[in-house]
Structure formats: structure tokens, C-alpha cells
Design an enzyme around this catalytic site. Structure first.
Site, mmCIF file in Angstrom:
data_model
loop_
_atom_site.group_PDB
_atom_site.id
_atom_site.type_symbol
_atom_site.label_atom_id
_atom_site.label_comp_id
_atom_site.label_asym_id
_atom_site.label_seq_id
_atom_site.Cartn_x
_atom_site.Cartn_y
_atom_site.Cartn_z
ATOM 1 N N ARG A 53 0.880 -1.181 0.000
ATOM 2 C CA ARG A 53 0.000 0.000 0.000
ATOM 3 C C ARG A 53 0.906 1.214 0.000
ATOM 4 O O ARG A 53 1.535 1.552 0.997
ATOM 5 C CB ARG A 53 -0.887 -0.003 1.248
ATOM 6 C CG ARG A 53 -1.948 1.076 1.232
ATOM 7 C CD ARG A 53 -3.077 0.686 0.280
ATOM 8 N NE ARG A 53 -4.188 1.624 0.332
ATOM 9 C CZ ARG A 53 -4.375 2.633 -0.544
ATOM 10 N NH1 ARG A 53 -3.524 2.812 -1.538
ATOM 11 N NH2 ARG A 53 -5.431 3.422 -0.434
ATOM 12 N N GLY A 54 0.979 1.877 -1.152
ATOM 13 C CA GLY A 54 1.960 2.941 -1.353
ATOM 14 C C GLY A 54 1.925 4.055 -0.334
ATOM 15 O O GLY A 54 2.965 4.514 0.155
ATOM 16 N N GLU A 55 0.747 4.489 0.069
ATOM 17 C CA GLU A 55 0.613 5.611 0.994
ATOM 18 C C GLU A 55 1.247 5.309 2.343
ATOM 19 O O GLU A 55 1.684 6.214 3.050
ATOM 20 C CB GLU A 55 -0.872 5.939 1.188
ATOM 21 C CG GLU A 55 -1.540 6.437 -0.097
ATOM 22 C CD GLU A 55 -3.044 6.586 0.080
ATOM 23 O OE1 GLU A 55 -3.525 6.265 1.195
ATOM 24 O OE2 GLU A 55 -3.712 6.994 -0.874
ATOM 25 N N VAL A 57 3.808 2.705 2.997
ATOM 26 C CA VAL A 57 5.161 2.150 3.109
ATOM 27 C C VAL A 57 6.138 2.606 2.024
ATOM 28 O O VAL A 57 7.329 2.306 2.108
ATOM 29 C CB VAL A 57 5.109 0.604 3.087
ATOM 30 C CG1 VAL A 57 4.228 0.066 4.204
ATOM 31 C CG2 VAL A 57 4.635 0.086 1.744
ATOM 32 N N ARG A 58 5.644 3.310 0.981
ATOM 33 C CA ARG A 58 6.537 3.633 -0.139
ATOM 34 C C ARG A 58 7.755 4.438 0.320
ATOM 35 O O ARG A 58 8.883 4.153 -0.088
ATOM 36 C CB ARG A 58 5.781 4.401 -1.218
ATOM 37 C CG ARG A 58 6.667 4.712 -2.443
ATOM 38 C CD ARG A 58 5.929 5.550 -3.469
ATOM 39 N NE ARG A 58 4.762 4.891 -3.995
ATOM 40 C CZ ARG A 58 4.772 3.979 -4.936
ATOM 41 N NH1 ARG A 58 5.931 3.586 -5.437
ATOM 42 N NH2 ARG A 58 3.657 3.437 -5.362
ATOM 43 N N GLU A 119 -4.061 -7.722 -6.822
ATOM 44 C CA GLU A 119 -2.653 -8.074 -6.997
ATOM 45 C C GLU A 119 -2.331 -9.332 -6.202
ATOM 46 O O GLU A 119 -1.668 -10.255 -6.693
ATOM 47 C CB GLU A 119 -1.778 -6.920 -6.476
ATOM 48 C CG GLU A 119 -0.861 -6.330 -7.513
ATOM 49 C CD GLU A 119 -0.081 -5.138 -6.941
ATOM 50 O OE1 GLU A 119 0.301 -4.276 -7.741
ATOM 51 O OE2 GLU A 119 0.137 -5.075 -5.717
#
Length: 973
Positions: A53-55, A57-58, A119
Site C-alpha cells: 500500500r503505497g501511501e 510504506v513507499r 494483486e
């Protein structure tokens, strides 16, 4: 409404971004010489795919994990911040399938994204069906909460499930439960995030090293290549090694290299697959840039800075490396990056991919694997994989598929591209595209081959065009090319061979160029002047040549013309001044095999010619309608003059400068009455006058042609004398002399047998023996004719008519009814053709399918050379060039017969086919009907065997030679 509309716009835009992203970052770039391009679920392009989840852990854990993986040279898919939407783009799903390991970072809000959940479902599917390895990472979330969709994670998941189908929710739950149950890492069990990340990176590397990959196993023919190169790499050895992989463009070098890298690189901490080209003129700056990029790649340090050359050796001195340098065409690149094996640690392996053998030699790389063209069967399989996604064509497609494979010339790149372009098309579409494929060159193939051509120097490019020009040099011997080019360009032959543009085959050192490269050469020439063919260097296309002669538009640019008149449908009248504008023409080849019963020429010169270019080096014009060359004809540059079956009565008047002339071939020019003064032809080696039935005498200037090796005046039925004052002892290089069939010969020159310069006396003995037999009242041959043929093809058709016609003319012909074919020729059959005066060889489609026929042909060939057996080849529904070069349908049959045969046997068969197919004969395609051809053959045989008795009784000088022959045979000389 507005909300739905904007959501639809958003989804379309997201899909578009996915496609663009895939093109820019995810697509597998097809190299110029991949063996085969097919879709395969087993093909893995990435080591790792991460789902997160990009928000959340990116910018935190994922950025550190990515850096740790990069340091270990682990190839991780990067999404570059791609926007997530409700549906995953097909390109991204493909990326998941093509990754060996999936890392799933579960965070509190992971389940808030349908993108992430979809995914995960795909990863779960690949885990079950493709044995994809999965590592779950629990980032500030309990594994049990993910497994059971409980706690805060469960609440988020429940919210996402609202409005979704039961089936979709079930797939999400199953994927979450199964993946969360796998062995992974939980941040709560670690003292800090950095330690956990290092452990994850180490585990990923171990999994990659310990799990062998077969990513390239579905590529046709790859295994044999890998086994061969692996034996050279010898990975168990502790010494450092360099291996070269050599081959022409499009043959599969890059695919082999990538397969090797995929197979072995994971065992090496320091590894790199790189392709560098020279991009700046500053030599020092270029080398510095190469070192920086190379070290950044292999050490995983993007911000690396170097200021002096030699850093590669210092930084990698004791490190075990696996390096692949792809598409190398610059020796300085090798010197800079892999100067010698001592620069690297023990057990290191360096693979250099190139099409330049000399580059490997210059860098002292002795271990070289040459990638050869695939067999016919493998080539067909490659095409079928690309076109039909199966190993063989559908039942109705076999014939057309074989033709397409032939057009690709067994080149893997061509097979792949042509197959892809025809995929999904109906058979009718395949047939409609054949002419285009035959005459043209696919743009993708052209781009790749053109890149290799552009890297040649100007002289090599010029020679490449010469060889690609029709049949001028392709298939010719190296010595022949050197004669024609006078070493002006011939020194570049080795360079072209080293760079894999041509092959020089042994044992006769003949030149071979792939047909796709020939097409490239012709396309390059065509582009020189699209609208005015007269301004190009070479002309091959019959339509263009007709246009030039019709409108008289030839220019000084023209260097060569190859005109096959069988490509025109009506006679062409040539203007007497047509060649005046072509003052730089060097090669004129006119193949005019005529038409109708009398093989009348298709070219007409009603006013003759007033000019032929002075710079001509090769003049080949069979069936030439001229009676004499122009009065202003000059020949100081002429190397070969070949005018078979011409209407010439004489060549030229007076004495010309002939210092370059090495060969004259006037075979079957039945109107030729005299040979010109050859006193200046000091380099002439071959003079062929066979079948010149109007020739009365040999010019006395022959005594000055001191380099003459072969003199053939056989069947010159009106030849009455060879000047007696000519002492053939002056012809110190003479190896072959044929006077067979010269029934009116009344004298014979004196020949000194004390010549110690290597004269092959057996040839002279054969001629004398023939003269002796001709003057005897009792013939020594049991049969007039022996016929070699493949029974199933011709026995009940052509052969029957031929034998019947022989009987009408009282021609005794050997009949084989009582002989049973086997693997070896019986003694009775062997003696049959030795005791025949003429051998007729009927070449048909399946002639070469019989080893019996081929062995028979070899025996005929030997008798043709040593006993002067007359041979008449008949090409029955098969093209002479196919027999001569063993190509197309005839060549495939021959190749099949050769399987498992000793090399020397195959060479004997090939030489016999080539030589006999070069003898003057008959082609059924040139006759209006078969009956007419049969009558003409019978008439020709009848004329050849007609020998008046005692016609040599008054032959001056023959008796002395008979005595000499006796002495030679007794070993007295």
C-alpha cells in the site's frame, strides 16, 4: 451521473498510464538476435515483485528494502509511483507472472485497496500454478489479523468488500489466509527495521541462488547451445575465464547470453549484463564513462564517481564476478572493462557477445563458441512456435510454412518476426503474402541488419554490396573474387568473414552470404535512386534493366548488371549505343537461355553494338546475338570472357592489350571460325573452345600464353590443325588438353616429355588414347550411352521416351532392368558406365534422395575427369542452380540423405553435383514440349558418337605420341 463519468475517465486514464509504463519500463526489449519470440508463462524477467500500500510504506520500509535488494544486484520491478485504479492493467498482471519471487508487505490499510487485493489474488494464483515463491512481510500488523481478516485490518477489509460480489470476496479471503500463513517476517519480532530488511534481502538472494531457473527452456534449440557454452565456461574450475560467443546478426547470440546469465549469475555476488556503445568522440572521456557505468552496475552504487582510468582493476581485483558484455564491436571497450582475467578474482567468468571474430582474437580470447544456423527441422519448429504456438504447422499449412522458413533462410530472427507477422492469419493470406516476403525485407529485420552494416568501414560496405549483387560473388571461390577485384577489395573478405557477414566454406574456400543479407544489400542499392534505376550502382531486377535499356538511361554510376532474361515475357531490342552512358560498368552478366525449340535469344541487337565499356572486368553473356565485338572494343581490364552458345563468328580484329585476362569460355559457340591473336594474354590460364564446330585452326599466338593450364578443344569437329611450329613445351603450366571429337585433325604439335614443371601427363595420355581408339576399326566401348536417374521420378515418363528414341537411331544404351539397387554400386554397374562413351544424368526432384544415385554420380564424375567420359546433364523439372548449389527443394532432399554420412562422402557428392550441373546440358523448362527436347538430345548423342573409321590415319605426329604414351605407362619417364 457526473461521478460515474469521472470514475470512467479515471479508469481509462489509469489503464493508459499502465500501457505507457509497461512500454517504458516493463517490456522485454527484444534484442536483434533472439532465437525465438514467444509468450511463455515460464519466462521470468524480474527477480522480485513487491505488493504494498503505497501511501503507508513507499517512503519508509519499501524504499529501504528496494535499496538493499539493489545492493545485492537483485532485479526488482519498480512501479515508479504508478497510480492505482479499480482494475489492474494486463501489463502489470504479466509482470507479476514474470517475477520469480513476490514480496507482500501487509500494512494496516493494505486491504483498503482493491488494486492491492487483486494483486494478491494474482500472486496467490502464480504461487499455486507457477511455483512462484512468496515472502509475506507484516509491517505494524498482526499476522493473525491478516490471516483471519480480524482487528483493525479486518475492519478495513470489511469496508472494501461492500458492494463486491461473493466470488470476488471469497478469492480475496482465500488469498489473504493462504499468503499470511506462509513463512515470512514480522517487524514486531525485530529490534529495528534495518535488521529485518537486511534479513529479507539475504533470504531473497539465497532463494534465487538455490533455485535453478529454466526461463529460456521453451526457446527452440537453446539447450544444445547452453551445453556447448557451459562446457567452455567450466564453472567448477577456479581459474578466471573469458569466453566469446560469435555469430551473425539475428542468429540468437543475445538470447543464449541472457539464458546463461539467468542460469548462473545468481551464484555470483558481483554480476552485470551490459551493452555499451561509443557515444562521444573523446577517447579518454568515453573510457572513463564506460568504467563509471560498469562499476555502478556491478557494485550497485548509482552515485559512484571515478576520476582516473584503471579503477575497474583496482575495485574488482579479488572479487568473483559474472559479466556479460553484449553486442561488442569496439576493442577498446574490452581493454577498458575486462582487460585480462587477472583483473578479477578466481572463479570469475566473462562472456563477450560479438559478430567480429577478429575482435576476439585481438583480445586473446581463445574459447570461442560459434552460433551456427539451425537445421531445417529446428527452423521449421521455430517458425511454428512463433506463428502457431506449437511445434508443427496445422495440416493444411505445411507447404506454405516450409516456403516461409526458406525465405527466412533459417535465421532465427527472421523466423520469429515472419512467424509473428503471420500469426492468426488464414492460409489464403499466407499465400498472398509470399511474393512480398520473397522480394522484400521486413522492416524490423532490415533495421537490425542495417545497424550491423552501418558499422562496417566504407571498403567493407562496398565489398558487401558486390557480394550481395545477384550471384556475382555469392557461391564463388575466394581465388575467383581476388582475380576479379585485383586485391582492390578482396583483402576485406577476411574482415567480412570475421564480422559474420559471409562464410568462407572449406575445402574449396567458397563464399556464402545469407539471403536476408543479400536482400539488405539490394535494398541499399535500390535506395540510391528509387525513380531512376540507371543511377544505381547495380541492377538485378529485370523490370529495372528493361527500363534502362528501353529508355537508354544508363549512367556512369552503374558498376554491375545481372540480367536473367527468363524474367521477361517478350523479346527486348537493345539500341546499338545503349552502353555508351555506362562508362564505369565493370560486371556485365546476361543469362539468356532463350525460348522455344531452338532456344532463340530473348535479346536482340539488330544494329549490333558500337560500344562496350572499357572498364569491363567480367563479361558473361550466353546466347549472345553479336557476330563480332565493336571495332573499338578494349579489354585491358577484362579478367573473364564467357560467351557460351553465342552467335559470334570472331571476337575482335587485331591485337589487343589483354594483360588481365585469365579465362576465355566460348563453349558451344558453333559459328566461331577463328580465335584472335592472344600474344598479349600472358596471364591466360583457361581456354575453353569445346563444341566450337566451325573452328578451323588454333592461332599460333597460343605459344605465348605461357600460363595456360587448361585447353579444351573437344568436339571442334572442323578443327584440322594445331600449328606444327608451335612447341607446346613453352606452355609450362599446361595441366589439361582435350582434343576428343576433333575428327578432321591432320597434325599434332611436338610435345617434349622432359617438361619437369608439373604437366599432368595423364590428361594428354587420355587424349592420345582417344585418338588411338578413334582410328581403330573395332570400338572399345560396349555402350554408347549410360543413363543415371532416380527411377520413381522418370522411369515411366521421360526415360521411356528417351530410350525409345535411342533405339530408333541405333544408339546402344545400357539397361538396368536386372540390377537391384542397394547401398553400394555393383561391379557390373560400375563397369557399365566405364564402358560407355556418354553418360546422361537426369536430375529430378528426388534424385538426391538416393545414395545409390549419388554414388553413381561420383563415379561418373571421376570418369568425366580422368577418362574424358562425355556427360550430358538433363534437368527435369528442377532448376540447375538448385542442383549446383544444393538449395531449395533439391537441397532439402540432399540434406536429408546426408544425415549420418561421413564428411568426406558428403564432400564427394557435393563436388560431383556442382561440377556435373555446370556442364552444358538441357533444361526441360526451356523447351515448349518434352518430345522435342527428347529428339534434340538423341540427335546430339548421335552426333557425338559418330566416329568415321580410320579418320586419324594421316594424323601427323600421332604415332610418336603413342610410343611416348607406352613409355610413360611403363614408367620410363
Amino acid at each position: 451521473m457526473a461521478s460515474s463519468f469521472f470514475r470512467w475517465i479515471y479508469n481509462v486514464f489509469a489503464s493508459f498510464i499502465g500501457v505507457v509504463f509497461r512500454k517504458l519500463f516493463c517490456s522485454h526489449v527484444v534484442k536483434d538476435d533472439e532465437i525465438e519470440i514467444i509468450s511463455s508463462s515460464s519466462s521470468r524477467r524480474y527477480d522480485v515483485f513487491a505488493s504494498f500500500r503505497g501511501e503507508e510504506v513507499r517512503k519508509s520500509i519499501f524504499s529501504h528494502l528496494l535499496k538493499a535488494l539493489d545492493r545485492k544486484s537483485i532485479n526488482t520491478f519498480r512501479d515508479h509511483g504508478i497510480e492505482r485504479s479499480l482494475q489492474i492493467a494486463p501489463e502489470l498482471l504479466s509482470t507479476i507472472r514474470e517475477s520469480r519471487i513476490a514480496i507482500v508487505i501487509f500494512s494496516t490499510n493494505y486491504a483498503s485497496s482493491t488494486w492491492c487485493l487483486n494483486e494478491l489474488v494474482k500472486i496467490h494464483e502464480c504461487y499455486k500454478k507457477l511455483d512462484q515463491m512468496v515472502i509475506p512481510v507484516f509491517y505494524d500488523v498482526e499476522p493473525s489479523h491478516v490471516r483471519n481478516q480480524a482487528g483493525e485490518f479486518g475492519k478495513v477489509f470489511k469496508e472494501t468488500c461492500k458492494g463486491k460480489t461473493k466470488d470476488q470476496k471469497q478469492r480475496w479471503r482465500q488469498a489473504l489466509a493462504d499468503v499470511a500463513d506462509m513463512a515470512g517476517e514480522d517487524l514486531q519480532n525485530w529490534p529495528d527495521e534495518a535488521a529485518m530488511i537486511e534479513k529479507i534481502a539475504f533470504d531473497v538472494l539465497n532463494k534465487l541462488v538455490s533455485t535453478p531457473t529454466d526461463d529460456f527452456g521453451s526457446f527452440v534449440g537453446i539447450r544444445a547451445h547452453l551445453e556447448a557454452v557451459n562446457s567452455m565456461l567450466c564453472l567448477e574450475s577456479e581459474d578466471a575465464r573469458m569466453v566469446g560467443v560469435l555469430g551473425t546478426s539475428g542468429i540468437g547470440k543475445n538470447t543464449i547470453a541472457r539464458a546463461l546469465f539467468s542460469q548462473h549469475s545468481s551464484k555470483y555476488h558481483y554480476r552485470a549484463f551490459i551493452t555499451f556503445k561509443r557515444t562521444i568522440p573523446d577517447d579518454y572521456g568515453m573510457k572513463l564513462y564506460w568504467e563509471k557505468k560498469f562499476l555502478s552496475k556491478i557494485l550497485g552504487q548509482e552515485d559512484l564517481q571515478i576520476y582516473h582510468l584503471g579503477t575497474v582493476e583496482r575495485r574488482l581485483k579479488h572479487k568473483k564476478v559474472f559479466i556479460v558484455l553484449d553486442d561488442v564491436d569496439d576493442l577498446e571497450l574490452l581493454k577498458t572493462l575486462v582487460g585480462q582475467t587477472g583483473w578479477f578474482g578466481s572463479g570469475s567468468r566473462i562472456i563477450v557477445i560479438t559478430q567480429d571474430r577478429q575482435l576476439l582474437k585481438a583480445h586473446k580470447i581463445d574459447l570461442i563458441y560459434k552460433v551456427e544456423f539451425p537445421s531445417t527441422d529446428l527452423a521449421l519448429k521455430m517458425l511454428c512456435r512463433s506463428a502457431f504456438e506449437q511445434d508443427s504447422p496445422p495440416r493444411d499449412f505445411m507447404e506454405v510454412t516450409v516456403k516461409v522458413a526458406e525465405l527466412a533462410g533459417n535465421l532465427p530472427l527472421g523466423l520469429s518476426i515472419l512467424g509473428s507477422s503471420l500469426r492468426g492469419r488464414e492460409k489464403k493470406e499466407w499465400m498472398e503474402m509470399l511474393p512480398e516476403l520473397q522480394n522484400g525485407l521486413d522492416e524490423k529485420i532490415e533495421k537490425i541488419l542495417r545497424g550491423s552494416y552501418d558499422r562496417l568501414d566504407k571498403k567493407c560496405q562496398e565489398l558487401f554490396i558486390y557480394i550481395a549483387f545477384a550471384c556475382l560473388f555469392n557461391g564463388a571461390q575466394v581465388s575467383y573474387i581476388k582475380d576479379l577485384l585485383e586485391d582492390r577489395l578482396s583483402v576485406r573478405l577476411t574482415m567480412l568473414a570475421d564480422k559474420s557477414f559471409i562464410r568462407i566454406t572449406s575445402p574449396y574456400e567458397t563464399i556464402e552470404m545469407h539471403n536476408l543479407l543479400q536482400k539488405l544489400g539490394r535494398k541499399i542499392v535500390h535506395a540510391e535512386s528509387i525513380d531512376n534505376p540507371g543511377k544505381r550502382r547495380f541492377l538485378v531486377d529485370a523490370e529495372d534493366i528493361v527500363d534502362v535499356f528501353t529508355h537508354n538511361t544508363g549512367t556512369e554510376t552503374l558498376v554491375g548488371i545481372y540480367f536473367n532474361t527468363s524474367d521477361i515475357n517478350e523479346p527486348l531490342f537493345i539500341y546499338e549505343k545503349s552502353f555508351e552512358g555506362m562508362r564505369n560498368l565493370q560486371f556485365l552478366i546476361v543469362c539468356d537461355y532463350g525460348w522455344g525449340r531452338k532456344n532463340e535469344a530473348r535479346l536482340y541487337l539488330p544494329e549490333g553494338l558500337v560500344y562496350l565499356p572499357r572498364k569491363l572486368r567480367l563479361l558473361f553473356w550466353n546466347n549472345c546475338p553479336l557476330k563480332c565485338f565493336p571495332s573499338n572494343f578494349k579489354a585491358e581490364f577484362l579478367v573473364e570472357l564467357a560467351m557460351e552458345d553465342s552467335k559470334l563468328e570472331k571476337l575482335w580484329e587485331g591485337t589487343l592489350a589483354l594483360g588481365s585476362l585469365k579465362k576465355i569460355n566460348m563453349r558451344n559457340s558453333r559459328y566461331l571460325k577463328e580465335i584472335p591473336d592472344l600474344s598479349n594474354a600472358r596471364n591466360l590460364e583457361k581456354l575453353y573452345l569445346f563444341g566450337c564446330k566451325s573452328l578451323l585452326t588454333l592461332h599460333s599466338s597460343i605459344q605465348y600464353v605461357t600460363k595456360l593450364r587448361r585447353l579444351n578443344m573437344g568436339e571442334c569437329t572442323k578443327l584440322e590443325n594445331v600449328p606444327t611450329h608451335v612447341n607446346l613445351e613453352s606452355l609450362k603450366s599446361l595441366e589439361y588438353l582435350n582434343l576428343r571429337g576433333c575428327f578432321r585433325l591432320r597434325n599434332f604439335p611436338q610435345i617434349s616429355l622432359y617438361n619437369s614443371t608439373g604437366f599432368f601427363w595423364s590428361e594428354l595420355i587420355s587424349t592420345i588414347s582417344y585418338l588411338e581408339q578413334a582410328s581403330s576399326s573395332s570400338p572399345s566401348r560396349r555402350y554408347n550411352v549410360f543413363t543415371s536417374f532416380h527411377g520413381p521420378d522418370v522411369r515411366r515418363e521421360l526415360l521411356g521416351h528417351l530410350l525409345k528414341e535411342f533405339n530408333r537411331k541405333s544408339i546402344t544404351s545400357f539397361k538396368d532392368q536386372e540390377i537391384v539397387s542397394s547401398h553400394t554400386i555393383s561391379a557390373s554397374l560400375s563397369s557399365a558406365f566405364r564402358e560407355s562413351r556418354i553418360s546422361i544424368v537426369i536430375f529430378s526432384d528426388n534424385y538426391a534422395s538416393s545414395s545409390w544415385c549419388l554414388d553413381e554420380l561420383v563415379a561418373i564424375h571421376e570418369s568425366y575427369k580422368t577418362l574424358d567420359l562425355m556427360v550430358i546433364p538433363i534437368f527435369y523439372n528442377v532448376d540447375p542452380s538448385e542442383v549446383r548449389k544444393q538449395t531449395r527443394g533439391f537441397g532439402k532432399v540432399f540434406e536429408k540423405t546426408c544425415e549420418g554420412r561421413p564428411e568426406d562422402q558428403k564432400q564427394r557428392w557435393m563436388q560431383a553435383l556442382t561440377d556435373i550441373a555446370n556442364v552444358t546440358g538441357e533444361n526441360s523448362q526451356n523447351w515448349c514440349d518434352e518430345a522435342t527436347m527428347v529428339r534434340e538430345i538423341a540427335d546430339d548423342v548421335s552426333n557425338k558418337i559418330l566416329t568415321p573409321s580410320n579418320c586419324f590415319d594421316k594424323l601427323i605426329g600421332l604415332e610418336a605420341h603413342k610410343g611416348n604414351e607406352f613409355n610413360i605407362r611403363k614408367g620410363r619417364w
